[in-house]
Design a protein around this motif. Structure first.
Motif, short mmCIF file in Angstrom:
data_model
loop_
_atom_site.label_atom_id
_atom_site.label_comp_id
_atom_site.label_asym_id
_atom_site.label_seq_id
_atom_site.Cartn_x
_atom_site.Cartn_y
_atom_site.Cartn_z
N ALA A 156 0.85 -1.20 0.00
CA ALA A 156 0.00 0.00 0.00
C ALA A 156 0.88 1.25 0.00
CB ALA A 156 -0.95 -0.01 1.18
N ALA A 157 2.07 1.16 0.62
CA ALA A 157 2.97 2.31 0.68
C ALA A 157 3.40 2.77 -0.71
CB ALA A 157 4.20 1.98 1.53
N ASP A 158 3.40 1.84 -1.67
CA ASP A 158 3.78 2.20 -3.04
C ASP A 158 2.70 3.04 -3.71
OD1 ASP A 158 6.04 0.67 -2.73
OD2 ASP A 158 5.10 -1.13 -3.55
N MET A 159 1.55 3.16 -3.09
CA MET A 159 0.41 3.81 -3.73
C MET A 159 0.24 5.26 -3.29
SD MET A 159 -1.07 1.91 -5.92
CE MET A 159 0.45 1.25 -6.54
N THR A 160 1.17 5.78 -2.51
CA THR A 160 1.03 7.14 -1.98
C THR A 160 1.65 8.17 -2.93
OG1 THR A 160 3.17 7.17 -0.88
CG2 THR A 160 1.34 6.16 0.31
N TYR A 161 1.61 9.44 -2.50
CA TYR A 161 2.30 10.49 -3.22
C TYR A 161 3.80 10.51 -2.89
CZ TYR A 161 -1.94 12.97 -4.80
OH TYR A 161 -3.10 13.33 -5.44
N ASP A 162 4.21 9.64 -1.97
CA ASP A 162 5.61 9.66 -1.52
C ASP A 162 6.60 9.36 -2.65
OD1 ASP A 162 4.74 10.20 0.94
OD2 ASP A 162 5.25 8.27 1.84
N ASN A 163 7.83 9.78 -2.44
CA ASN A 163 8.93 9.45 -3.36
C ASN A 163 8.61 9.79 -4.80
OD1 ASN A 163 10.54 8.29 -1.29
ND2 ASN A 163 9.26 6.48 -1.38
#
Lengths: 492, 492
Positions: A161-168
């Motif tokens: 799920a962390a790959d689905m954020t606006y991060d990075n």
């Protein structure tokens, strides 16, 4: 016939003739009424049939009609008047315009901007057809499909799920690190991971670099002849392009020195596009000195330097400079395949944060899953293996082209084998009309680019021939055909 | 001691002290010599040891030394003089600059451009942390990971070499068609597949639309308050922003009419950002009329219209217009997840080809495998199912926020539940310093955005609160804490 309907119920019979049928009945009712209001076929104030009545007439559930009416009320087409049913909103008449305003082509569509027209370059290459000789397209039948597919599928399956954020948004840490691990030995690039910025294409990188280092109207020095796709983007970013000649040692720094103010100079030092020249060390050092002296940045487009046939690829300007003055741009479009849609910037430390903000602010972003797969692909050694394999294949294709051209062209034409890259520049005498030759070649099913089309002021004539995508055994016959056409033009 | 070496062999002993060890010996030898030349520790003309001799000294194979020398010769650092061995190239002394020029920080790095500094917005949202209340971030723990992962892995496994070309850079046919199939019923969008253009982000779409329809210096009308990330991009594309007030019916078309010349007007009609207002039908028709009259285009940013809690989402401006005047922008960042990195433009037919060229020319491209997976995901009904599910979840979260705010704020503050979207605008009296409140909230671990920060000239004060990412049971306590801080500011 009910009092809830203006006039006779038959007045609105046309609205549902033919009656809505099949799926999406609510949507069909909604659309019929909406179009009729917009096209003034249903006048303001007109009352609609009670929902119960219309439901019976149309043979649908009452809920369907109510839902359609509710939506039309929410959107402002209808009004619910307590005790008096539902009527068409009293919209100012003028606003509804001519009947069929919503679909008519009566008004002329406004034109696009002048600068929009500057994007007129045809897309690079001709797709999968293994044709002779589109420049800039790598071999695709040798693409390591299985390995890339496996890396991508593995990352897709392990999606977090962390790959689905606006991060990075400016680049996944794992790809930034892996890229440096690859670029440092391969290209002499010296950088920390936070200097690496991932973008969907080299053009996106050029755009961000121009926005980052220049004001609109600033001079951007470009090689002439040079890469038209880069020129397009740099000009669209507001740069005023200053063409600088190229000789056998690369960009003529003496000519660049005569430019009063330039904020950015875009170069292809490893393998000049389109001449194929490698910038000499002396020229490199002079260029770095001049840029530092002028407080300007160098945009180093290192598009196909991996493919060097004699010696190891020439180390990057970025590495010589220690990365202070050089914005380095690399891409996987040539070393791997255009469809990867990943390129990267290595920013000087002084620009890294700003460039990352620009890239994220302009939304020049790449899906994390693709970045992670690419990091795995590189870490597994597949990229290095592919490059090594392709170097041999491309060298053989280059040799086949050189041999066939030499055998079939008049001795007046010197065929110089490129030391690297995916294309050969066949220089022609100045009297030749290289555009006309390209046109004639196209009619014969052979792609080439005219040197004069790659130039702003430079006057040379020639043909840029890509030898990467064509099958090895197709090269000699096509080159022979090409030589015949060129020879005819030389005689004529 | 050999004649091939200038002076005594010991002179160069420092160069290989400590001796290269471990892997990549050739590379190590290359680097030592290169750095020494660049840093003037090895002077022009200096002869290097014969390769055989150096190989013995270093305990490496002769081939290793020869390869390193060849590379240095190819790059211009060394010269091979027949019969006299290998020497450092006679580069003009001045070019090499101070010792350690390659790494020294002696010269100041030039600064980035003024316009670069305009990209100062923080990235949206705070990543995966399910925090209260970052606006613009959808729920991520409910992301349909399994379905998306399956679609993506399936496409990765079935990768075709044709997916790896430069083809279809403006959008995969299958996604273009599937999107229309989804947008037509869901958003009333009317278009042919070639009007659909796929880009990596809404910002990339804004940029392309601005380049396509405006010259640098043209007025671009924007809603005030409005979406800062859009303003950033439109200004960076050379637009001069003209703020137009927003009232309860959306952008004030009367005020827009007073602008002499505008080429583009950017609006969020379904759900105005940040006020949450829905543009009334009358206003929509007036806006379309005005744009047609002026030969201007409308940029419709339909960022989160899928989430409408009372009635069905309001149909798009694009559909009312028949797609002639409106450039429609949609994104999967809110309806699905930001990490998808896919957005889209629906261009008027008159602009479709030009916009596609701009997008491809600027390299705002998306990997085909991601596009194909997304097409499958939509066609399988996963997107519609996810939106339906999230609508209920977001409505519950919205209700929890409204209830908690109402229970804990003084009656002076009216809490208006938004009819749609992922955020609530809590309007505050004009005397309030909303930026100070946001600052204080941040210290308490609560994210919010100040209304005044979303404004160019508009004077309203308030807090923009996103309720999508926070867990339902975290909302009431955080809202209570927020209410306490706000109340203190109202009293102070």
């Amino acid at each position: 016939m009910r009092s809830a309907v203006t006039g006779r119920n038959d007045d609105l019979a046309w609205l549902f003739d033919p009656p809505p049928a099949g799926g999406g009945l609510e949507r069909q009712i909604y659309r019929r009424i909406r179009s009729a209001v917009l096209e003034r076929r249903l006048r303001p104030g007109t009352r609609l049939p009670a929902s119960r009545r219309l439901a019976v007439d149309l043979g649908v559930s009452r809920g369907t009609v109510v839902a359609a009416y509710d939506q039309l009320i929410a959107e402002g087409y209808l009004e619910a008047c307590t005790g008096r049913g539902t009527a068409v909103t009293a919209l100012p008449d003028a606003m509804l315009g001519a009947p069929d305003a919503a679909t008519a082509e009566s008004t002329t569509a406004p034109a696009s901007s002048t600068r929009a027209a500057s994007f007129r370059m045809p897309a690079i290459g001709g797709g999968l057809d293994a044709s002779c000789f589109p420049p800039g397209v790598p071999s695709l039948d040798t693409f390591p499909k299985r390995e890339w597919s496996r890396c991508l599928a593995a990352r897709a399956r392990r999606l977090r799920a962390a790959d689905m954020t606006y991060d990075n948004a400016a680049g996944l840490p794992i790809l930034r690190e892996t890229l440096i691990g690859h670029l440092n030995p391969a290209r002499g690039v010296v950088a920390e991971p936070d200097q690496v910025i991932i973008v969907p294409s080299a053009q996106a990188a050029f755009d961000a670099a121009a926005i980052c280092t220049t004001e609109p109207g600033d001079l951007i020095a470009v090689e002439d002849p040079g890469y038209p796709h880069a020129r397009e983007v740099l000009a669209a970013a507001g740069g005023v392009l200053a063409p600088v000649p190229v000789d056998a040692d690369g960009i003529e720094v003496a000519a660049l020195t005569r430019l009063k103010r330039f904020r950015l100079v875009a170069v292809t030092p490893s393998h000049q596009y389109p001449t194929g020249v490698t910038m000499s060390l002396e020229r490199r050092l002079r260029l770095l000195d001049l840029a530092r002296e002028r407080g300007a940045f160098i945009l180093e487009d290192d598009y196909d330097s991996e493919f060097r046939y004699a010696e190891r690829p020439i180390a990057s300007l970025q590495g010589i400079d220690g990365g202070r003055t050089v914005i380095y741009v690399g891409t996987f479009s040539k070393s791997l395949a255009p469809g990867i849609r990943v390129a990267y910037l290595i920013a000087p430390p002084s620009l890294a944060t700003t460039l990352a903000r620009i890239v994220v602010g302009k939304g020049q972003v790449v899906a994390g899953v693709v970045q992670a797969a690419l990091a795995d692909f590189i870490a597994e050694g597949y990229l290095a293996a592919h490059i090594g394999r392709m170097r041999a294949i491309y060298a053989a294709k280059r040799d086949a082209l050189v041999e066939a051209l030499r055998a079939n062209l008049p001795s007046e034409i010197r065929v110089e084998p490129p030391r690297g890259g995916l294309q050969l520049l066949l220089r022609l005498p100045d009297r030749t009309d290289d555009k006309a030759i390209v046109h004639e070649l196209a009619a014969a099913g052979i792609e080439a680019r005219a040197l004069s089309r790659q130039s702003l002021r430079a006057t040379g004539r020639g043909l840029l021939l890509g030898y990467a995508i064509a099958p090895l055994d197709a090269i000699a016959p096509a080159a022979k055909q090409l030589a015949a056409i060129v020879s005819r033009h030389l005689d004529g």
